[in-house]
Design an enzyme around this catalytic site. Sequence first.
Site, PDB file in Angstrom:
ATOM      1  N   ARG A  46     -14.818   9.639  17.029  1.00  0.00           N
ATOM      2  CA  ARG A  46     -16.102   9.009  16.409  1.00  0.00           C
ATOM      3  C   ARG A  46     -16.975   8.512  17.323  1.00  0.00           C
ATOM      4  NH1 ARG A  46     -14.762   4.329  15.036  1.00  0.00           N
ATOM      5  NH2 ARG A  46     -12.892   4.769  13.931  1.00  0.00           N
ATOM      6  N   TYR A  98     -40.868  10.428   3.507  1.00  0.00           N
ATOM      7  CA  TYR A  98     -39.578  11.509   2.992  1.00  0.00           C
ATOM      8  C   TYR A  98     -39.142  10.612   1.913  1.00  0.00           C
ATOM      9  CZ  TYR A  98     -35.305  13.831   2.768  1.00  0.00           C
ATOM     10  OH  TYR A  98     -34.085  14.323   2.411  1.00  0.00           O
ATOM     11  N   ASP A 170     -40.696   9.246  12.602  1.00  0.00           N
ATOM     12  CA  ASP A 170     -39.864  10.439  12.320  1.00  0.00           C
ATOM     13  C   ASP A 170     -40.370  11.554  12.502  1.00  0.00           C
ATOM     14  OD1 ASP A 170     -38.733  12.340  10.584  1.00  0.00           O
ATOM     15  OD2 ASP A 170     -38.343  10.962   8.802  1.00  0.00           O
ATOM     16  N   LYS A 195     -33.567  20.099  10.090  1.00  0.00           N
ATOM     17  CA  LYS A 195     -34.764  21.082   9.917  1.00  0.00           C
ATOM     18  C   LYS A 195     -34.940  22.103  10.944  1.00  0.00           C
ATOM     19  CE  LYS A 195     -34.404  18.385   6.114  1.00  0.00           C
ATOM     20  NZ  LYS A 195     -35.294  17.368   6.128  1.00  0.00           N
TER      21      LYS A 195
HETATM   22  C1  LIG Z   1     -34.766  15.945   5.598  1.00  0.00           C
HETATM   23  C2  LIG Z   1     -35.474  14.960   6.058  1.00  0.00           C
HETATM   24  C3  LIG Z   1     -34.895  13.746   6.210  1.00  0.00           C
HETATM   25  C4  LIG Z   1     -33.309  13.382   5.958  1.00  0.00           C
HETATM   26  O1  LIG Z   1     -32.641  14.236   6.840  1.00  0.00           O
HETATM   27  P1  LIG Z   1     -31.172  14.734   6.492  1.00  0.00           P
HETATM   28  O2  LIG Z   1     -30.548  15.523   7.654  1.00  0.00           O
HETATM   29  O3  LIG Z   1     -31.445  15.448   5.172  1.00  0.00           O
HETATM   30  O4  LIG Z   1     -30.284  13.604   6.163  1.00  0.00           O
HETATM   31  C5  LIG Z   1     -35.552  12.503   6.895  1.00  0.00           C
HETATM   32  N1  LIG Z   1     -36.820  12.827   7.214  1.00  0.00           N
HETATM   33  C6  LIG Z   1     -37.631  13.962   6.879  1.00  0.00           C
HETATM   34  C7  LIG Z   1     -39.102  13.994   7.267  1.00  0.00           C
HETATM   35  C8  LIG Z   1     -36.961  14.845   6.313  1.00  0.00           C
HETATM   36  O5  LIG Z   1     -37.546  16.140   6.348  1.00  0.00           O
END
Ligand SMILES: *Cc1c(COP(=O)(O)O)cnc(C)c1O
Length: 379
Positions: A46, A98, A170, A195
């Site tokens: 972990r 988001y 982000d 992504k």
């Molecule tokens: C998808 C996304 C998230 C969340 O990420 P997950 O891997 O789905 O938990 C946060 N910020 C943005 C801009 C995203 O596109």
Amino acid sequence: MKFGTKAIHAGQEPDPSTGAIMTPIYQTSTYVQESPGQTKGYSYARGKNPTRSALEKNLAALENAKHGLCFSSGMGASDAVIKMLKPGDEVIASRDLYGGSYRMFTKIYAPFGIKFHFVDMHSVNDLKPHINSNTKLLWVETPTNPTMQITDIKACSAIAKEHKLIMVVDNTFASPYLQNPLDLGADIVMHSVTKYLGGHSDVVMGALCTNSDDLYEKLAFILNSSGANPGPMDSFLVLRGIKTLHVRMDRHCANGKKIAHFLREHPKVDKVYWPGFEDHPNHLIAKSQMKDFGGMISFTLKGDSKEDAFRMASSTKVFSLAESLGGVESLIGHPATMTHAAIPAEERAKTGVTDSLIRLSVGIEDIEDLIEDLKQAIG
Ligand SMILES: *Cc1c(COP(=O)(O)O)cnc(C)c1O
């Protein structure tokens, strides 16, 4: 070392016992100790796993960071950041955010007594009136999802430093190939690795990178204590995905540019949101802080009818109707009913997420096929 070389090599050495060029998938939960407490740096998976450690080093290199930490999802990574706060603390976040981040802030953490202010960060001076002695953290998303607003990271970080706020960016939409927020003064960069970094729509993962030893220790403590750690197989898949990040991003950007211009000239299309247009409100900032403009594009249809948007989003053949983004395959989505359904309609309308807004994640297929597909779907 330059970006492409780091993407392929950073954090990775041939396996010392066999010479295997690929980092092995250390599918183990625990590690044998020579005597109680005497480990080779790993005691329980972990906290740490060698496949994950290689990925963390790789991500840190791509973000020009000292430290990287991987989580079981982007939301797991964001959750760890907010867990550093305590009741009474306040956060200023991008208004055009988001949907999952908005949901976590308002539904999970607001009831614990953390206060969130959602502010339009098109002009950074607008966030100053929301800063008070309880403000601890600035949460910036740029480009934003789904209307591609751009926030000036350098100007924001100057405000954050003046008021001693932790600034988080982000960086999911840009990926480290297009934008490196730590170089522009941010304290923490967050990624939904799911992504562009993973890039093949086969893994859910998140990451945080920072240059601060203090923040790293706090976040690593939360990761180990709260347990949002990713598994070794997923870490391996992402290490593999990242090896082509720079090549994929170039194609995402090239295809995105052609599609943005195609949409803009289409008689049935109304607004097109893409930071590469010279008349995008913060185009010059985008140009200065990003290497290129990415593969994410949103647009509305003339007449602003939800039915027309539904019909279009359901009739593409190459673009698949699905949530998520950043994979090699092109996706089409309807934010108001899909990714942004958690945001109340009146909040959505303020940020331009209207009922006819359609979002594209432009993949790396042949551009002729993508344009042909959009043409037939718009009709
Ligand atoms: C998808 C996304 C998230 C969340 O990420 P997950 O891997 O789905 O938990 C946060 N910020 C943005 C801009 C995203 O596109």
